[in-house]
Structures are given as C-alpha cells and as structure tokens.
Design a protein around this motif. Structure first.
Motif, PDB file in Angstrom:
ATOM      1  N   LEU A  18       0.820  -1.204   0.000  1.00  0.00           N
ATOM      2  CA  LEU A  18       0.000   0.000   0.000  1.00  0.00           C
ATOM      3  C   LEU A  18       0.860   1.262   0.000  1.00  0.00           C
ATOM      4  O   LEU A  18       0.553   2.238  -0.699  1.00  0.00           O
ATOM      5  CB  LEU A  18      -0.925  -0.004   1.220  1.00  0.00           C
ATOM      6  N   ARG A  19       1.942   1.241   0.768  1.00  0.00           N
ATOM      7  CA  ARG A  19       2.813   2.419   0.813  1.00  0.00           C
ATOM      8  C   ARG A  19       3.452   2.658  -0.545  1.00  0.00           C
ATOM      9  O   ARG A  19       3.548   3.805  -1.007  1.00  0.00           O
ATOM     10  CB  ARG A  19       3.876   2.227   1.894  1.00  0.00           C
ATOM     11  N   ALA A  20       3.858   1.590  -1.210  1.00  0.00           N
ATOM     12  CA  ALA A  20       4.459   1.731  -2.539  1.00  0.00           C
ATOM     13  C   ALA A  20       3.464   2.293  -3.546  1.00  0.00           C
ATOM     14  O   ALA A  20       3.847   2.958  -4.512  1.00  0.00           O
ATOM     15  CB  ALA A  20       4.994   0.388  -3.014  1.00  0.00           C
ATOM     16  N   ALA A  21       2.160   2.032  -3.303  1.00  0.00           N
ATOM     17  CA  ALA A  21       1.119   2.544  -4.198  1.00  0.00           C
ATOM     18  C   ALA A  21       0.737   3.982  -3.878  1.00  0.00           C
ATOM     19  O   ALA A  21      -0.108   4.566  -4.567  1.00  0.00           O
ATOM     20  CB  ALA A  21      -0.112   1.651  -4.110  1.00  0.00           C
ATOM     21  N   GLY A  22       1.351   4.554  -2.837  1.00  0.00           N
ATOM     22  CA  GLY A  22       1.092   5.949  -2.508  1.00  0.00           C
ATOM     23  C   GLY A  22       0.045   6.178  -1.442  1.00  0.00           C
ATOM     24  O   GLY A  22      -0.402   7.313  -1.244  1.00  0.00           O
ATOM     25  N   CYS A  23      -0.373   5.131  -0.728  1.00  0.00           N
ATOM     26  CA  CYS A  23      -1.371   5.276   0.339  1.00  0.00           C
ATOM     27  C   CYS A  23      -0.712   5.902   1.564  1.00  0.00           C
ATOM     28  O   CYS A  23       0.185   5.294   2.169  1.00  0.00           O
ATOM     29  CB  CYS A  23      -1.984   3.924   0.691  1.00  0.00           C
ATOM     30  N   VAL A  24      -1.146   7.084   1.930  1.00  0.00           N
ATOM     31  CA  VAL A  24      -0.517   7.831   3.022  1.00  0.00           C
ATOM     32  C   VAL A  24      -0.710   7.137   4.362  1.00  0.00           C
ATOM     33  O   VAL A  24       0.188   7.098   5.195  1.00  0.00           O
ATOM     34  CB  VAL A  24      -1.076   9.270   3.077  1.00  0.00           C
ATOM     35  N   PHE A  25      -1.892   6.562   4.580  1.00  0.00           N
ATOM     36  CA  PHE A  25      -2.201   5.909   5.848  1.00  0.00           C
ATOM     37  C   PHE A  25      -2.165   4.393   5.664  1.00  0.00           C
ATOM     38  O   PHE A  25      -3.120   3.681   5.979  1.00  0.00           O
ATOM     39  CB  PHE A  25      -3.563   6.373   6.358  1.00  0.00           C
ATOM     40  N   ALA A  26      -1.047   3.897   5.156  1.00  0.00           N
ATOM     41  CA  ALA A  26      -0.938   2.489   4.779  1.00  0.00           C
ATOM     42  C   ALA A  26      -1.179   1.552   5.959  1.00  0.00           C
ATOM     43  O   ALA A  26      -1.831   0.513   5.803  1.00  0.00           O
ATOM     44  CB  ALA A  26       0.441   2.222   4.174  1.00  0.00           C
ATOM     45  N   GLU A  27      -0.675   1.904   7.152  1.00  0.00           N
ATOM     46  CA  GLU A  27      -0.844   1.022   8.311  1.00  0.00           C
ATOM     47  C   GLU A  27      -2.321   0.893   8.686  1.00  0.00           C
ATOM     48  O   GLU A  27      -2.814  -0.214   8.946  1.00  0.00           O
ATOM     49  CB  GLU A  27      -0.040   1.547   9.508  1.00  0.00           C
ATOM     50  N   ASP A  28      -3.033   2.009   8.722  1.00  0.00           N
ATOM     51  CA  ASP A  28      -4.456   1.973   9.067  1.00  0.00           C
ATOM     52  C   ASP A  28      -5.253   1.215   8.012  1.00  0.00           C
ATOM     53  O   ASP A  28      -6.158   0.426   8.336  1.00  0.00           O
ATOM     54  CB  ASP A  28      -5.009   3.393   9.207  1.00  0.00           C
ATOM     55  N   GLU A  29      -4.935   1.443   6.760  1.00  0.00           N
ATOM     56  CA  GLU A  29      -5.655   0.766   5.689  1.00  0.00           C
ATOM     57  C   GLU A  29      -5.379  -0.732   5.713  1.00  0.00           C
ATOM     58  O   GLU A  29      -6.294  -1.550   5.484  1.00  0.00           O
ATOM     59  CB  GLU A  29      -5.278   1.370   4.337  1.00  0.00           C
ATOM     60  N   ALA A  30      -4.147  -1.101   5.995  1.00  0.00           N
ATOM     61  CA  ALA A  30      -3.818  -2.522   6.069  1.00  0.00           C
ATOM     62  C   ALA A  30      -4.632  -3.209   7.159  1.00  0.00           C
ATOM     63  O   ALA A  30      -5.138  -4.330   6.963  1.00  0.00           O
ATOM     64  CB  ALA A  30      -2.322  -2.699   6.322  1.00  0.00           C
ATOM     65  N   ARG A  31      -4.763  -2.555   8.293  1.00  0.00           N
ATOM     66  CA  ARG A  31      -5.540  -3.139   9.395  1.00  0.00           C
ATOM     67  C   ARG A  31      -6.979  -3.385   8.960  1.00  0.00           C
ATOM     68  O   ARG A  31      -7.557  -4.449   9.236  1.00  0.00           O
ATOM     69  CB  ARG A  31      -5.499  -2.198  10.601  1.00  0.00           C
ATOM     70  N   LEU A  32      -7.579  -2.421   8.278  1.00  0.00           N
ATOM     71  CA  LEU A  32      -8.958  -2.565   7.836  1.00  0.00           C
ATOM     72  C   LEU A  32      -9.102  -3.671   6.789  1.00  0.00           C
ATOM     73  O   LEU A  32     -10.050  -4.463   6.830  1.00  0.00           O
ATOM     74  CB  LEU A  32      -9.469  -1.238   7.271  1.00  0.00           C
ATOM     75  N   LEU A  33      -8.166  -3.741   5.879  1.00  0.00           N
ATOM     76  CA  LEU A  33      -8.232  -4.763   4.839  1.00  0.00           C
ATOM     77  C   LEU A  33      -8.030  -6.161   5.433  1.00  0.00           C
ATOM     78  O   LEU A  33      -8.722  -7.109   5.054  1.00  0.00           O
ATOM     79  CB  LEU A  33      -7.183  -4.483   3.761  1.00  0.00           C
ATOM     80  N   LEU A  34      -7.103  -6.282   6.373  1.00  0.00           N
ATOM     81  CA  LEU A  34      -6.862  -7.574   7.010  1.00  0.00           C
ATOM     82  C   LEU A  34      -8.083  -8.028   7.794  1.00  0.00           C
ATOM     83  O   LEU A  34      -8.411  -9.218   7.847  1.00  0.00           O
ATOM     84  CB  LEU A  34      -5.644  -7.485   7.925  1.00  0.00           C
ATOM     85  N   THR A  35      -8.782  -7.075   8.405  1.00  0.00           N
ATOM     86  CA  THR A  35      -9.976  -7.405   9.183  1.00  0.00           C
ATOM     87  C   THR A  35     -11.141  -7.796   8.281  1.00  0.00           C
ATOM     88  O   THR A  35     -11.950  -8.661   8.623  1.00  0.00           O
ATOM     89  CB  THR A  35     -10.388  -6.203  10.050  1.00  0.00           C
ATOM     90  N   THR A  36     -11.217  -7.182   7.119  1.00  0.00           N
ATOM     91  CA  THR A  36     -12.345  -7.385   6.212  1.00  0.00           C
ATOM     92  C   THR A  36     -12.240  -8.688   5.428  1.00  0.00           C
ATOM     93  O   THR A  36     -13.242  -9.378   5.208  1.00  0.00           O
ATOM     94  CB  THR A  36     -12.455  -6.199   5.238  1.00  0.00           C
ATOM     95  N   ALA A  37     -11.038  -9.017   4.991  1.00  0.00           N
ATOM     96  CA  ALA A  37     -10.861 -10.166   4.106  1.00  0.00           C
ATOM     97  C   ALA A  37     -11.150 -11.474   4.830  1.00  0.00           C
ATOM     98  O   ALA A  37     -10.751 -11.677   5.976  1.00  0.00           O
ATOM     99  CB  ALA A  37      -9.446 -10.181   3.552  1.00  0.00           C
ATOM    100  N   GLY A  38     -11.842 -12.386   4.142  1.00  0.00           N
ATOM    101  CA  GLY A  38     -12.171 -13.676   4.737  1.00  0.00           C
ATOM    102  C   GLY A  38     -11.176 -14.762   4.413  1.00  0.00           C
ATOM    103  O   GLY A  38     -11.218 -15.843   5.001  1.00  0.00           O
ATOM    104  N   SER A  39     -10.263 -14.506   3.468  1.00  0.00           N
ATOM    105  CA  SER A  39      -9.302 -15.524   3.063  1.00  0.00           C
ATOM    106  C   SER A  39      -8.084 -14.843   2.452  1.00  0.00           C
ATOM    107  O   SER A  39      -8.105 -13.651   2.148  1.00  0.00           O
ATOM    108  CB  SER A  39      -9.925 -16.475   2.039  1.00  0.00           C
ATOM    109  N   GLY A  40      -7.023 -15.630   2.259  1.00  0.00           N
ATOM    110  CA  GLY A  40      -5.827 -15.082   1.641  1.00  0.00           C
ATOM    111  C   GLY A  40      -6.065 -14.545   0.245  1.00  0.00           C
ATOM    112  O   GLY A  40      -5.683 -13.408  -0.061  1.00  0.00           O
TER     113      GLY A  40
END
Length: 272
Positions: A18-40
C-alpha cells in the motif's frame, strides 16, 4: 496486474504494498483490509484493488460516517467526513425534528445518521441516480426510511410539503471546470452527477433554495454544504428563496454549511 501474491500476506507485506502505491495511511488501511478479508486470496484481491487506486471505502464496501458503517458500492458517492458537520448543525438547529428529508442522498449516509441520532422519525431520501437509490435503501432500511428516485423535489411525495423539519441537501458544488482537478479517487470512481455543480458550482443549490420554503415546516431548516468562496452566493440564493440564511464553519474539517430557516410555512401551488 497483481500487486500482492496470496503467498505473501503478512501485515508488513500489505503495508509495504500500500505504501508503494502511494497510500498515506498504509498502516491503518492494512488493518482494515486484514480485518475485512475472509481468506488469503480475498485479501490479495482487496489489496490489488486499493493499490490500483480504487477508494478504500469502495474496496471495503463501507465508509464510517459519524459512528455508523454506511454501505457504499461502485458508482455511488462516498460520504465525506466533513459532511458530519452538516449533520451536527442540523441536530443543533432542530433537535426535536420528526420529519427528515435527505435530498441528493447518495448512499443515504446523512439521513441514516440523522435518524439514528433523533430516534423515531419519518425519513425520506431521494436521488436521481438509480445506483444511489439502491445503495441508500440498504442504509436507511433500519430506520424505516423511504427512498425515492427522481430530480430533487420532484421525487418526493407531495404530502411532505410544509411538513419537513430537517431538509439536508448535500448537492454537488464543484464548478464544471474544476471537476478534472479533483483527486483521482473521486474523479474516476464517483458519478459526475454527484460532483458537477454547473458553471459556478451552485446550479443545484439555487434550485433547492428556490423551492425549499414550500416544503419546510414552521421552524424547519434547510442545510447545504458548499465551499468558502461560494458561501456569499449561497446565502444570497437562500435569501431569494424566502429563507433566513446564515453560514456555519468548521475550520478543523474545512467544512462550510449554509442554513436556511422559515418562520411560517409557505403553501405549495394551488391544488397540490
């Protein structure tokens, strides 16, 4: 193109992608995505979509708005956190409101949070975009809200004339010539009808202000979000529509809202 292999699904890998893609709040976004996803594989797909530039809210399928999770979907305007100020102003102005209209409702976020805060209300929402109407119905269903398809007041039941306590109209207010300057997340993923407000950005605002007094109950309030440079013209449009207008500003959220009130109900056209 895949940005992240399902075999490399650690939190650090997601953050790095996410950081490489330019997401400023990469850590927060990663947490939300990890929580949302049901599988790898699902997580990899979500990260790919976000890294490709899709708005985080559309990737997740929801946006947080004044404490509620509001369902959003592709092709629907994502509610902005600054619009929470409009909700706060509405609640302060008419804390005992019983009839609420969310005009140009998009996802229905404004109507939903107003209903959640006010308790039992007659909630009506309207939008010209069928995709927005479908999405709004999901968000207002828990409050018994009705959602109508059509152009501004033409979508509303005539029986609401003179009865509306809170009329929230989050109309598009970006001038046509500036739409191309918007961030890509808005410009490329949200409907033009939810962004383009005409030559000076105030076309729909003027239409709403010109008719609102017929729909407001005595003591009712119209609230519209606008920009700082448009505030004076917006206040003038409210005044021409027979409303007593005042601006409200939240510097922290860079939010500008114009409120308009009536002291007496203005009747609708004969035979309405």
């Amino acid at each position: 193109m895949s940005f992240l292999s399902p075999l490399s699904l650690s939190r650090d890998a997601v953050v790095a992608t996410l950081r490489a893609a330019g997401c400023v709040f990469a850590e927060d976004e990663a947490r939300l995505l990890l929580t949302t996803a049901g599988s790898g594989p699902e997580l990899a797909a979500l990260v790919d979509r976000r890294a490709a530039g899709q708005p985080l809210e559309l990737v997740l399928g929801w946006a947080e708005f004044r404490g509620l999770r509001i369902a959003v979907e592709p092709g629907v305007f994502v509610p902005r956190r600054r619009t929470e100020f409009l909700v706060e102003q509405a609640l302060a102005q008419v804390p005992e409101a019983r009839v609420v209209v969310d005009l140009c409702c998009g996802s229905g976020a404004v109507g939903a949070v107003l209903a959640a805060a006010l308790g039992p209300v007659a909630l009506h929402a309207a939008d010209i975009d069928p995709a927005a109407v479908r999405c709004a119905r999901r968000n207002v269903a828990a409050y018994g809200g009705q959602v109508h398809t059509g152009d501004l007041f033409g979508a509303l039941p005539p029986a609401l004339r003179g009865r509306v306590d809170i009329l929230a109209a989050n109309v598009p207010y970006v001038p046509t010539g500036e739409v191309a300057l918007l961030p890509a997340e808005a410009r490329d993923h949200e409907p033009l009808t939810a962004l383009d407000g005409g030559a000076d950005g105030l076309d729909l605002l003027r239409r709403v202000a010109g008719e609102a007094a017929r729909w407001l109950a005595p003591g009712g309030c119209l609230l519209v979000e606008t920009s700082e440079r448009q505030t004076a013209a917006a206040v003038e449009a409210f005044t021409r529509g027979g409303l007593t207008a005042r601006p409200a500003v939240c510097e922290e959220r860079y939010a500008q809202v114009v409120l308009g009130t009536v002291s007496l109900a203005v009747p609708g056209p004969p035979g309405a």
